[in-house]
Design a protein around this motif. Structure first.
Motif, short mmCIF file in Angstrom:
data_model
loop_
_atom_site.label_atom_id
_atom_site.label_comp_id
_atom_site.label_asym_id
_atom_site.label_seq_id
_atom_site.Cartn_x
_atom_site.Cartn_y
_atom_site.Cartn_z
N ASP A 67 0.83 -1.21 0.00
CA ASP A 67 0.00 0.00 0.00
C ASP A 67 0.87 1.26 0.00
O ASP A 67 0.65 2.18 -0.79
N ALA B 67 2.58 1.71 -3.35
CA ALA B 67 1.70 2.25 -4.40
C ALA B 67 1.61 3.77 -4.30
O ALA B 67 1.67 4.49 -5.31
N VAL B 68 1.47 4.29 -3.08
CA VAL B 68 1.40 5.73 -2.88
C VAL B 68 2.75 6.37 -3.21
O VAL B 68 2.81 7.40 -3.89
N LEU C 35 3.34 6.75 -6.89
CA LEU C 35 2.56 7.86 -7.45
C LEU C 35 3.21 9.20 -7.16
O LEU C 35 3.28 10.07 -8.03
N ARG D 265 -6.40 6.83 -8.02
CA ARG D 265 -5.28 6.50 -8.90
C ARG D 265 -4.59 5.19 -8.53
O ARG D 265 -4.01 4.54 -9.40
N THR D 266 -4.64 4.82 -7.26
CA THR D 266 -3.96 3.60 -6.83
C THR D 266 -4.90 2.41 -6.64
O THR D 266 -4.44 1.28 -6.55
N VAL E 168 -4.77 4.80 2.09
CA VAL E 168 -4.00 5.94 1.55
C VAL E 168 -3.59 6.86 2.69
O VAL E 168 -2.44 7.29 2.77
#
Length: 117
Positions: free
Chosen positions: A48, A51-52, A55, A76-77, A84
């Protein structure tokens, strides 16, 4: 007055002569990949958080800041907004990012200030 200034300049030149030479600047601009590699090397990052981070990193490296709200990052993720939020808090606490402001109720994140030795 000019005599005193001249003596000060001479003293500074003497001091500078005894100081070790300053190494050439080797600072290379950050890239998103380099930033991610740094974070990966010093942190244990969950999927997680990763992924952030993926970005945010390119914009941080290229523009020095990014403007994303939690909902926008979630969209977006594909992550839930709670994950998030937790991921952003993780990156903030570990000084990977810092909130530098807000624009139209959207957080603006930047890189932490560099620490000088």
């Amino acid at each position: 007055m000019s005599t005193a200034m001249s003596r000060m300049a001479n003293s500074l030149e003497e001091i500078a002569h005894w100081l070790p030479p300053r190494p050439p600047a080797t600072s290379t601009p950050a890239t998103g990949e380099r930033l991610l590699a740094d974070w990966r090397a010093r942190l244990t990052i969950t999927d997680d958080v990763w992924a952030v981070a993926v970005l945010l990193a390119p914009g941080l490296a290229e523009q020095g800041e990014v403007r994303y709200g939690v909902e926008d990052i979630a969209a977006r993720t594909g992550l839930p907004t709670a994950r998030v939020h937790d991921s952003l808090r993780f990156l903030l606490k570990r000084q990977c990012i810092r909130q530098i402001g807000s624009a139209h109720n959207t957080p603006v994140y930047g890189l932490p200030r560099q620490r000088h030795a």
